[in-house]
Structures are given as C-alpha cells and as structure tokens.
Design a protein around this motif. Structure first.
Motif, mmCIF file in Angstrom:
data_model
loop_
_atom_site.group_PDB
_atom_site.id
_atom_site.type_symbol
_atom_site.label_atom_id
_atom_site.label_comp_id
_atom_site.label_asym_id
_atom_site.label_seq_id
_atom_site.Cartn_x
_atom_site.Cartn_y
_atom_site.Cartn_z
ATOM 1 N N GLY A 123 135.419 -21.163 87.380
ATOM 2 C CA GLY A 123 134.136 -21.845 87.543
ATOM 3 C C GLY A 123 134.236 -23.244 86.983
ATOM 4 O O GLY A 123 135.249 -23.634 86.422
ATOM 5 N N SER A 124 133.175 -24.026 87.132
ATOM 6 C CA SER A 124 133.245 -25.404 86.634
ATOM 7 C C SER A 124 131.955 -25.834 85.943
ATOM 8 O O SER A 124 131.759 -27.022 85.698
ATOM 9 C CB SER A 124 133.543 -26.361 87.794
ATOM 10 N N LYS A 125 131.100 -24.915 85.615
ATOM 11 C CA LYS A 125 129.825 -25.259 85.001
ATOM 12 C C LYS A 125 130.048 -25.955 83.662
ATOM 13 O O LYS A 125 130.748 -25.446 82.792
ATOM 14 C CB LYS A 125 128.969 -24.012 84.802
ATOM 15 N N GLY A 126 129.480 -27.146 83.533
ATOM 16 C CA GLY A 126 129.567 -27.897 82.287
ATOM 17 C C GLY A 126 130.840 -28.686 82.097
ATOM 18 O O GLY A 126 130.981 -29.409 81.110
ATOM 19 N N LEU A 127 131.817 -28.569 83.035
ATOM 20 C CA LEU A 127 133.106 -29.234 82.848
ATOM 21 C C LEU A 127 133.181 -30.596 83.523
ATOM 22 O O LEU A 127 134.179 -31.312 83.359
ATOM 23 C CB LEU A 127 134.229 -28.338 83.389
ATOM 24 N N PHE A 128 132.159 -30.964 84.294
ATOM 25 C CA PHE A 128 132.122 -32.267 84.942
ATOM 26 C C PHE A 128 130.836 -32.994 84.553
ATOM 27 O O PHE A 128 129.919 -32.405 83.981
ATOM 28 C CB PHE A 128 132.239 -32.119 86.461
ATOM 29 N N GLY A 129 130.785 -34.276 84.877
ATOM 30 C CA GLY A 129 129.702 -35.118 84.399
ATOM 31 C C GLY A 129 128.385 -34.975 85.107
ATOM 32 O O GLY A 129 127.399 -35.607 84.722
ATOM 33 N N THR A 130 128.307 -34.171 86.167
ATOM 34 C CA THR A 130 127.047 -33.895 86.859
ATOM 35 C C THR A 130 126.972 -32.409 87.156
ATOM 36 O O THR A 130 127.943 -31.670 86.987
ATOM 37 C CB THR A 130 126.931 -34.687 88.185
ATOM 38 N N ASP A 131 125.814 -31.950 87.631
ATOM 39 C CA ASP A 131 125.638 -30.535 87.949
ATOM 40 C C ASP A 131 126.081 -30.183 89.366
ATOM 41 O O ASP A 131 126.088 -29.012 89.740
ATOM 42 C CB ASP A 131 124.161 -30.144 87.786
ATOM 43 N N ARG A 132 126.468 -31.196 90.159
ATOM 44 C CA ARG A 132 126.888 -30.915 91.525
ATOM 45 C C ARG A 132 128.220 -30.184 91.514
ATOM 46 O O ARG A 132 129.024 -30.332 90.585
ATOM 47 C CB ARG A 132 126.996 -32.202 92.346
ATOM 48 N N PRO A 133 128.504 -29.363 92.535
ATOM 49 C CA PRO A 133 129.778 -28.631 92.581
ATOM 50 C C PRO A 133 130.960 -29.599 92.569
ATOM 51 O O PRO A 133 130.909 -30.675 93.162
ATOM 52 C CB PRO A 133 129.696 -27.869 93.900
ATOM 53 N N ALA A 134 132.014 -29.207 91.893
ATOM 54 C CA ALA A 134 133.210 -30.050 91.809
ATOM 55 C C ALA A 134 134.426 -29.172 91.590
ATOM 56 O O ALA A 134 134.321 -28.049 91.074
ATOM 57 C CB ALA A 134 133.078 -31.069 90.686
ATOM 58 N N GLU A 135 135.584 -29.676 91.998
ATOM 59 C CA GLU A 135 136.854 -29.005 91.773
ATOM 60 C C GLU A 135 137.803 -29.968 91.083
ATOM 61 O O GLU A 135 137.700 -31.186 91.258
ATOM 62 C CB GLU A 135 137.468 -28.534 93.095
ATOM 63 N N ALA A 136 138.746 -29.427 90.325
ATOM 64 C CA ALA A 136 139.688 -30.262 89.576
ATOM 65 C C ALA A 136 140.811 -30.753 90.470
ATOM 66 O O ALA A 136 141.430 -29.977 91.205
ATOM 67 C CB ALA A 136 140.262 -29.483 88.401
ATOM 68 N N ALA A 137 141.078 -32.079 90.411
ATOM 69 C CA ALA A 137 142.232 -32.673 91.081
ATOM 70 C C ALA A 137 143.355 -32.946 90.100
ATOM 71 O O ALA A 137 144.491 -33.217 90.497
ATOM 72 C CB ALA A 137 141.826 -33.972 91.766
ATOM 73 N N GLY A 138 143.044 -32.919 88.813
ATOM 74 C CA GLY A 138 143.998 -33.204 87.749
ATOM 75 C C GLY A 138 143.257 -33.177 86.436
ATOM 76 O O GLY A 138 142.129 -32.685 86.343
ATOM 77 N N PHE A 139 143.878 -33.739 85.403
ATOM 78 C CA PHE A 139 143.224 -33.729 84.098
ATOM 79 C C PHE A 139 143.732 -34.875 83.252
ATOM 80 O O PHE A 139 144.764 -35.491 83.541
ATOM 81 C CB PHE A 139 143.461 -32.393 83.379
ATOM 82 N N ARG A 140 142.994 -35.157 82.197
ATOM 83 C CA ARG A 140 143.384 -36.165 81.228
ATOM 84 C C ARG A 140 143.161 -35.612 79.836
ATOM 85 O O ARG A 140 142.308 -34.735 79.627
ATOM 86 C CB ARG A 140 142.591 -37.461 81.425
ATOM 87 N N VAL A 141 143.927 -36.121 78.871
ATOM 88 C CA VAL A 141 143.822 -35.683 77.483
ATOM 89 C C VAL A 141 143.251 -36.833 76.674
ATOM 90 O O VAL A 141 143.800 -37.939 76.670
ATOM 91 C CB VAL A 141 145.195 -35.264 76.920
ATOM 92 N N LEU A 142 142.131 -36.577 76.002
ATOM 93 C CA LEU A 142 141.440 -37.610 75.258
ATOM 94 C C LEU A 142 141.840 -37.604 73.786
ATOM 95 O O LEU A 142 142.303 -36.585 73.251
ATOM 96 C CB LEU A 142 139.924 -37.436 75.360
#
Length: 531
Positions: free
Chosen positions: A141-160
């Motif tokens: 799932g992706s709830k809360g993992l992106f900056g908006t509530d719209r559906p999204a899928e991961a294309a990659g990642f970054r380490v902060l």
C-alpha cells in the motif's frame, strides 16, 4: 589505447528510454529546496523497524537472502524478456510530481522517501521491500508515504539526512543511482550496468532495477564519524540479461562508500558489457577553445578520467566536449582503480553560486578481487547543454560476454571530494590550449600550444638544475618548442609548454609526464590533439 568514432548520439548517455534525465533531477532538486521549509512528518524508528502506523502498508515477513535473489534472477534469465507496463497512476505534470514527491509524508526506516512514477520521466513502478533480521516485508500500500492523498506508486527512492533537509542517496530510473560526497552535493551518477554504450545507433540498452530490498543498519559509528549504514539489494531486468546487486552503503566524514556485489545472467551475446559504469557531464573548461556562449569560466561535473594501473602507473585523461562522438579504450589488465574526478574544486574556476560545480564529488571505483584482462573505456559526445550527461566510463573485459554466461563481480564506490587518484607524484592540475608561438608574437601557422601545470610534493625544492625533463611520445619533428620549469612564485608547481605542429598530425593523442633520474615525478597525462 584504441580510438573509434561511433555514430552520432541522439540522446544523452544518462537518458533513459523515456524515463529520466538530468534536467528532471535538477528541477526536482529546486522543488525540494522550496519545499524544505514546509512541514514534513518524518517518524524516527529503531534501525530497520517499521513504525506501527505503516505496518498495514506491508505484507507478512518472509525469509530473505542474497542467494534467494540470485536464484530468482537465474530463473528469470531462462525466460523471454517481458517489457513492463507503465504505471496507471503516474503523475502527468511536473507540478503534480513535485507535490507528491516533496509534500509532507511518512518515511520508511532509514529516512527513506519514495519517488512517485511520472508519465514523461519515470513511468515504471518498482517493488519496495523493507528488510530486518533476515526477514523482508513487501510494500503493498502507499497510504501516507507520498505528499498527497492521491494514488501513487514508487518509481524509486531517496535517502534523507535525519533532519530531512536534503537527500544524500537516490535510486531512480533504469539502473541509475547517485550519492552525495563529503560536501553534501550531488553530481555525476553511476549505473548498475552499461550495455553497448557508444556502439551502433540505437544499440545501447538500459536494463532496469525492478525491485529493491532496503535494510537500515543504523549509524556506522559515533561522534564525528557517525553516518547512516544502509544495505540495498536490487533485481535487474533487461532484454539481454538479468541480475542481482547488493549495495552496502555507508556515510562517512570523507564521503559515501558503497561496497557493490553483482551476479549477472546473460540472455544474449553482448558486444560491449560495461562493468561499474558511471555517467557525467563535461561542457567546457579553461582549455576549451570553442565558442562557449556562457559567462562562466568552466561548466562540468567531472574534469578527468583517472586510472591506477596494475603496474602502479597513474593515468590522467582530461575530459573534453568533443566535436564528434568518441570512444577511447585504455588497456588495464587487473586495473587497481579508476574513476571520473572533479579535480578542480575552487569556486573561482566556476563562479557558479547556483549549481556549485566546485562541490561536485568524484567517483572512484576499486575492483574487489582481480578482474583480469580488459580495458577502461571512455565515451564522450558533443553537447551544448549542461543538463545532458555526455560522458561515460566503465570497464570491459577482454573475454566476450556470451548468452548463458554467469558473471560474478564486486567493486567499491567512493563518492568524495578527495582525489583518491593522487599519490606522492605530482598531479596535472591545469591545462591551457591556444595558438602556437610566443604570446604577443605572430602565431605559428598550423601549430597549437599546450600548457600543462603540475603540482605535488615530489616537486618541492626542485629547480631548473635538478634534472627534471618532460617526456612526450610524439615524433620530435612535430614538437616545435618544449619548455619545462617551476612556475615563478608557486611552491611545488611546474609548467610544461609545448608547441605542436597539429596540421596533418596522424596521432589523435599524446602522452606526457615529468621525469627525473629515470623515474617518473608525475602521473601520465594522455591529451587529445586537435588541429
């Protein structure tokens, strides 16, 4: 060294068949800077542990190991390649993508934030797994993992960084990734593999990391040397091969270090299989004689290719923006190390307080174990834009890459502002090019003047009576003038001046180094010749 000229390129080396470009990364970086002042919810958690409110987004724990991924890659290589489907929820515009990427959102263990898919630049979703205690849990799932509530899928990642002000490591698009150096600045990129780079038109292939396993190991040490320790595994998939990678990544006070282990399975014969590839940008420097159309003195992410040969010789190949695509191969059996370096780190050389090219890291590759007979290859093509990566470097084995082969290899990557190519001998720190002849006098028709500045402890205390010579492998008949001596008022710095008759010269490049009493005082510079 051999030299071939491949057909003209119609896209940057780092362009990914409709996925990702330097322009995108630059624009996203600006968007991130603007968003950094906004609110962001970054949960702190024990190393590797999932925050309770994210547990529902992940599947059940399953046993995990590198060997299990090797088995998956090997099985996949026996099947025909199946192109991936474009994400149905990919962001359609830059603004939407920036909001989804940089809005307030939850982070995964290790301060991981996800890049969302985007129609134009990153259309393919990747699998994401979190690993802890030998168990992997897949993101479902992706709830809360992106900056908006719209559906999204991961294309990659970054380490902060822990405070969330910026990222220091990113994986996005095909097999591309990059890390910040000790000056907290991104620059050049690396790839998992390079296939047929600089060969026939349209032949270059961009395999993709399709799934990641991320394990947060916590900090590597305490005090000044403290830094993140993250282990990343990835599956690679492409028409010509499959593979699995492990990136043991550590932040240190001297830069980012990644120990890379890879196992590849070839579906097809590959004409040019590039190991430990990296891509960079070189637009111009002080030696560039073409019309720059720019007020800045220099614009580049890297200024030279450095190679440490098995016999101890150090090679320096200054980068250029060539008039036509060009490939050079440098024989390097059991090469000790090589890399694309940003040797010039003075702000005055660039005068750029937006892109900060003086802070861009170098990338140094150290093979783990003996790689055998092969060559370090350098590919460059012309560009007028600093948003285009026009430089690639990688190692190619003499042994042909054949369908059915299994290839196991390992190397260390160090992203740093230190010059790891340097030793006790002098380095070439500046090169100038102009008309042949004495400045202020009439130029020598058909001749070019090359000026090389060397610097290093090996030159300390030496003068014109110390028996230092400049060794050049050109026919003496084409060397119209040669001078070598200390630079007035400059400690440990010497200058070599050459006037070379370049009209009709058959050689495409020449070698130069400083010698004293039969031994080398400097690295060997391999400079291309332009009429």
């Amino acid at each position: 060294m051999t030299d071939t000229v491949p057909p003209p390129a119609d896209r940057p080396v780092a362009a990914l068949a409709a996925t990702y470009t330097r322009r995108t990364f630059s624009a996203l970086a600006l968007a991130f800077a603007a968003a950094a002042a906004g609110s962001r919810r970054l949960e702190a958690a024990a190393a590797g542990a999932l925050p309770a409110d994210l547990a529902a987004d992940f599947g059940p724990p399953r046993p995990f190991s590198f060997e299990s991924l090797v088995a998956r890659a090997q099985a996949a290589a026996r099947k025909p390649f199946a192109p991936r489907q474009v994400s149905r929820v990919a962001a359609a515009s830059f603004d939407d993508h920036a909001r989804i990427t940089y809005g307030a959102a939850q982070s995964l263990p290790g301060h991981i934030r996800l890049f969302p898919t985007r129609v134009e630049t990153a259309p393919f979703a990747v699998g994401i797994n979190v690993v802890a205690n030998g168990q992997a849990r897949a993101l479902i799932g992706s709830k809360g993992l992106f900056g908006t509530d719209r559906p999204a899928e991961a294309a990659g990642f970054r380490v902060l960084y822990p405070d969330g002000h910026a990222d220091w490591l990113a994986f996005l698009g095909a097999s591309y990734f990059r890390a910040a150096g000790d000056k907290n600045q991104f620059g050049l990129s690396a790839r998992g593999i390079a296939i047929d780079t600089g060969t026939m038109p349209g032949a270059e292939e961009f395999p993709e990391f399709t799934e990641f396993w991320i394990e947060d190991k916590g900090d590597t040490a305490s005090g000044a040397d403290a830094g993140a320790h993250i282990v990343i595994h990835a599956l690679l998939e492409g028409p010509s091969l499959t593979g699995v990678y492990a990136f043991d990544t550590r932040q240190t006070a001297k830069g980012t270090v990644q120990d890379v282990k890879a196992t590849l399975f070839l579906r097809k014969d590959i004409a040019r299989l590039g190991i430990a590839p990296m891509t960079s940008m070189f637009c111009f420097d002080e030696a560039t004689t073409i019309d720059r159309r720019d007020w800045r003195p220099e614009v580049h992410d890297s200024d030279g290719l450095a190679i440490w040969m098995a016999d101890g010789e150090r090679i320096w190949r200054p980068l250029e923006n060539p008039p036509e695509p060009r490939t050079n191969a440098f024989r390097a059996e059991n090469v000790r190390a090589f890399g694309l370096m940003q040797r010039d780190q003075r702000f005055e050389s660039y005068q750029d307080d937006l892109n900060f090219y003086d802070r861009r890291p170098s990338l140094w590759v150290e093979p783990q174990g003996e790689w055998g007979a092969g060559a370090v290859m350098l590919y460059a093509f012309p560009t007028i834009s600093e948003t285009v990566d026009n430089i690639a470097a990688f190692w190619v084995a003499d042994k042909p890459a054949r369908a059915g082969d299994r290839i196991d290899c390992a190397w260390r990557l160090t992203w740093t502002s230190r010059d790891l190519a340097a030793n006790a001998n002098a380095r070439c720190v500046k090169i100038f090019v102009g008309p042949g002849g004495v400045p202020g006098g009439d130029p020598i028709k058909g001749a070019t003047r090359y000026v090389f500045d060397f610097e290093g402890d090996a030159l300390a205390g030496l003068d014109r009576g110390s028996g230092v010579s400049a060794e050049v492998d050109l026919d003496p008949k084409v060397v119209l003038h040669k001078a070598v001596g200390p630079i007035a008022g400059r400690d440990r710095q010497w200058r070599v001046t050459l006037d070379i008759r370049t009209d009709g010269l058959a050689a495409r490049d020449f070698r130069l180094f400083l010698r004293r009493s039969g031994g080398a005082l400097s690295e060997t510079v391999i400079k291309s010749v332009r009429p």
